[in-house]
Motif scaffolding. Structure first.
Motif, PDB file in Angstrom:
ATOM      1  N   ASP A  17      36.851  45.822  42.919  1.00 41.34           N
ATOM      2  CA  ASP A  17      36.343  45.813  41.554  1.00 41.34           C
ATOM      3  C   ASP A  17      36.805  47.063  40.809  1.00 41.34           C
ATOM      4  O   ASP A  17      36.757  48.169  41.352  1.00 41.34           O
ATOM      5  CB  ASP A  17      34.804  45.768  41.609  1.00 41.34           C
ATOM      6  CG  ASP A  17      34.179  45.401  40.297  1.00 41.34           C
ATOM      7  OD1 ASP A  17      34.577  45.970  39.260  1.00 41.34           O
ATOM      8  OD2 ASP A  17      33.276  44.557  40.310  1.00 41.34           O
ATOM      9  N   THR A  18      37.270  46.896  39.571  1.00 38.74           N
ATOM     10  CA  THR A  18      37.734  48.044  38.783  1.00 38.74           C
ATOM     11  C   THR A  18      36.610  49.038  38.496  1.00 38.74           C
ATOM     12  O   THR A  18      36.888  50.182  38.129  1.00 38.74           O
ATOM     13  CB  THR A  18      38.380  47.596  37.453  1.00 38.74           C
ATOM     14  OG1 THR A  18      37.418  46.855  36.699  1.00 38.74           O
ATOM     15  CG2 THR A  18      39.628  46.766  37.694  1.00 38.74           C
ATOM     16  N   LYS A  19      35.356  48.616  38.686  1.00 40.90           N
ATOM     17  CA  LYS A  19      34.222  49.543  38.517  1.00 40.90           C
ATOM     18  C   LYS A  19      34.179  50.572  39.647  1.00 40.90           C
ATOM     19  O   LYS A  19      33.440  51.541  39.550  1.00 40.90           O
ATOM     20  CB  LYS A  19      32.888  48.774  38.514  1.00 40.90           C
ATOM     21  CG  LYS A  19      32.679  47.866  37.330  1.00 40.90           C
ATOM     22  CD  LYS A  19      31.345  47.143  37.409  1.00 40.90           C
ATOM     23  CE  LYS A  19      31.412  46.077  38.455  1.00 40.90           C
ATOM     24  NZ  LYS A  19      30.560  44.915  38.264  1.00 40.90           N
ATOM     25  N   SER A  41      43.391  46.024  42.347  1.00 39.87           N
ATOM     26  CA  SER A  41      42.180  46.198  41.549  1.00 39.87           C
ATOM     27  C   SER A  41      42.514  45.763  40.130  1.00 39.87           C
ATOM     28  O   SER A  41      43.050  46.536  39.346  1.00 39.87           O
ATOM     29  CB  SER A  41      41.723  47.664  41.588  1.00 39.87           C
ATOM     30  OG  SER A  41      40.500  47.814  40.915  1.00 39.87           O
ATOM     31  N   ARG A  44      37.110  43.629  36.581  1.00 41.69           N
ATOM     32  CA  ARG A  44      35.726  44.100  36.646  1.00 41.69           C
ATOM     33  C   ARG A  44      34.916  42.832  36.932  1.00 41.69           C
ATOM     34  O   ARG A  44      34.837  41.936  36.097  1.00 41.69           O
ATOM     35  CB  ARG A  44      35.324  44.727  35.311  1.00 41.69           C
ATOM     36  CG  ARG A  44      33.922  45.243  35.291  1.00 41.69           C
ATOM     37  CD  ARG A  44      33.599  45.846  33.913  1.00 41.69           C
ATOM     38  NE  ARG A  44      32.203  46.149  33.823  1.00 41.69           N
ATOM     39  CZ  ARG A  44      31.660  47.334  34.104  1.00 41.69           C
ATOM     40  NH1 ARG A  44      32.450  48.324  34.491  1.00 41.69           N
ATOM     41  NH2 ARG A  44      30.372  47.517  33.997  1.00 41.69           N
ATOM     42  N   VAL A  45      34.356  42.755  38.116  1.00 43.14           N
ATOM     43  CA  VAL A  45      33.730  41.515  38.583  1.00 43.14           C
ATOM     44  C   VAL A  45      32.214  41.592  38.476  1.00 43.14           C
ATOM     45  O   VAL A  45      31.595  42.528  38.969  1.00 43.14           O
ATOM     46  CB  VAL A  45      34.134  41.217  40.041  1.00 43.14           C
ATOM     47  CG1 VAL A  45      33.439  39.970  40.551  1.00 43.14           C
ATOM     48  CG2 VAL A  45      35.649  41.067  40.141  1.00 43.14           C
ATOM     49  N   ASN A  46      31.650  40.602  37.811  1.00 44.03           N
ATOM     50  CA  ASN A  46      30.204  40.419  37.777  1.00 44.03           C
ATOM     51  C   ASN A  46      29.904  39.210  38.641  1.00 44.03           C
ATOM     52  O   ASN A  46      30.248  38.086  38.273  1.00 44.03           O
ATOM     53  CB  ASN A  46      29.713  40.174  36.349  1.00 44.03           C
ATOM     54  CG  ASN A  46      29.881  41.398  35.489  1.00 44.03           C
ATOM     55  OD1 ASN A  46      29.519  42.496  35.882  1.00 44.03           O
ATOM     56  ND2 ASN A  46      30.461  41.227  34.317  1.00 44.03           N
ATOM     57  N   ARG A  47      29.295  39.438  39.784  1.00 38.77           N
ATOM     58  CA  ARG A  47      29.044  38.357  40.740  1.00 38.77           C
ATOM     59  C   ARG A  47      28.280  37.230  40.068  1.00 38.77           C
ATOM     60  O   ARG A  47      27.254  37.433  39.460  1.00 38.77           O
ATOM     61  CB  ARG A  47      28.260  38.886  41.926  1.00 38.77           C
ATOM     62  CG  ARG A  47      28.262  37.916  43.083  1.00 38.77           C
ATOM     63  CD  ARG A  47      27.647  38.550  44.282  1.00 38.77           C
ATOM     64  NE  ARG A  47      28.376  39.757  44.625  1.00 38.77           N
ATOM     65  CZ  ARG A  47      28.713  40.091  45.847  1.00 38.77           C
ATOM     66  NH1 ARG A  47      28.376  39.331  46.842  1.00 38.77           N
ATOM     67  NH2 ARG A  47      29.358  41.199  46.083  1.00 38.77           N
ATOM     68  N   SER A  51      34.163  36.174  35.648  1.00 35.48           N
ATOM     69  CA  SER A  51      35.082  37.185  36.178  1.00 35.48           C
ATOM     70  C   SER A  51      35.296  36.989  37.682  1.00 35.48           C
ATOM     71  O   SER A  51      36.363  37.299  38.207  1.00 35.48           O
ATOM     72  CB  SER A  51      34.575  38.596  35.888  1.00 35.48           C
ATOM     73  OG  SER A  51      33.277  38.785  36.422  1.00 35.48           O
ATOM     74  N   THR A  52      34.292  36.461  38.382  1.00 32.23           N
ATOM     75  CA  THR A  52      34.455  36.155  39.798  1.00 32.23           C
ATOM     76  C   THR A  52      35.514  35.074  39.974  1.00 32.23           C
ATOM     77  O   THR A  52      36.403  35.182  40.827  1.00 32.23           O
ATOM     78  CB  THR A  52      33.112  35.687  40.408  1.00 32.23           C
ATOM     79  OG1 THR A  52      32.134  36.697  40.195  1.00 32.23           O
ATOM     80  CG2 THR A  52      33.243  35.404  41.888  1.00 32.23           C
ATOM     81  N   ALA A  55      39.014  36.484  39.258  1.00 29.55           N
ATOM     82  CA  ALA A  55      39.544  37.251  40.391  1.00 29.55           C
ATOM     83  C   ALA A  55      40.004  36.311  41.501  1.00 29.55           C
ATOM     84  O   ALA A  55      41.056  36.519  42.118  1.00 29.55           O
ATOM     85  CB  ALA A  55      38.491  38.229  40.904  1.00 29.55           C
ATOM     86  N   ASN A  77      33.795  37.698  50.326  1.00 29.75           N
ATOM     87  CA  ASN A  77      33.384  38.842  49.513  1.00 29.75           C
ATOM     88  C   ASN A  77      32.785  39.913  50.405  1.00 29.75           C
ATOM     89  O   ASN A  77      32.733  39.767  51.620  1.00 29.75           O
ATOM     90  CB  ASN A  77      32.449  38.408  48.369  1.00 29.75           C
ATOM     91  CG  ASN A  77      31.114  37.902  48.865  1.00 29.75           C
ATOM     92  OD1 ASN A  77      30.494  38.511  49.724  1.00 29.75           O
ATOM     93  ND2 ASN A  77      30.676  36.780  48.331  1.00 29.75           N
TER      94      ASN A  77
END
Length: 167
Positions: A17-19, A41, A44-47, A51-52, A55, A77
């Motif tokens: 994750d880019t975070k 990377s 930015r993934v929000n489960r 965005s999941t 990715a 994951n």
């Protein structure tokens, strides 16, 4: 986990994750010496959010373009842990060569997955609680996205080739 996967995997792609640039640096340092491992990377993934899926699709397309010949794309994951040996998983996939395995659960209270329907807007996730009686249009049905995915190369190629197709 990655080192264990390399006992049987043709290639392992790790997305960080880019975070978490600190995790990216650690993963690159720890895994960067094996030619069968790439650490990227990109998102930015929000489960649970789109965005999941982005990715997931990016990783699949990247492997098709860069990882040579492979039979299955297995999405894992950071909370996944194998409960059987990789030899048994490999044997199962060999016996079911060409089959695809996608676990999808309903987003409603009868679902055994226990997750709410979510919408992602920017970097935020908004959850729709079941008591709001969503969806408001009776013919509209929602399902949660798959957490567990094993996709054959043929299906991966089809998905990659038809992503831009409407409908």
């Amino acid at each position: 986990l990655v080192r264990k996967l390399l006992e049987l995997a043709k290639h392992v792609l790790v997305h960080v994750d880019t975070k978490r640039p600190d995790y990216y640096a650690k993963a690159t340092a720890a895994l960067g010496t094996d030619a069968r491992v790439d650490v990227l990377s990109q998102f930015r993934v929000n489960r649970g959010g789109v965005s999941t899926l982005n990715a997931w699709l990016f990783g699949m397309a990247w492997l098709l373009a860069n990882a040579g010949d492979w039979d299955y794309y297995v999405n894992l994951n950071d909370s996944d842990y194998p409960i059987t040996s990789l030899a048994k998983l490999s044997s199962f996939l060999w016996l079911n060569h060409g089959a695809n395995f996608v676990n999808v659960g309903s987003a409603f209270k009868d679902c055994d997955c226990g997750r709410f329907l979510v919408y992602e807007c920017g970097d935020e996730l908004y959850s729709i609680a079941p008591e709001t009686h969503y969806p408001r249009r009776p013919a509209l049905h929602h399902a949660s996205g798959p957490n567990l995915v094993t996709v054959s190369r043929a299906l991966a190629e089809y998905i990659n080739a038809t992503q831009a197709t409407p409908g």
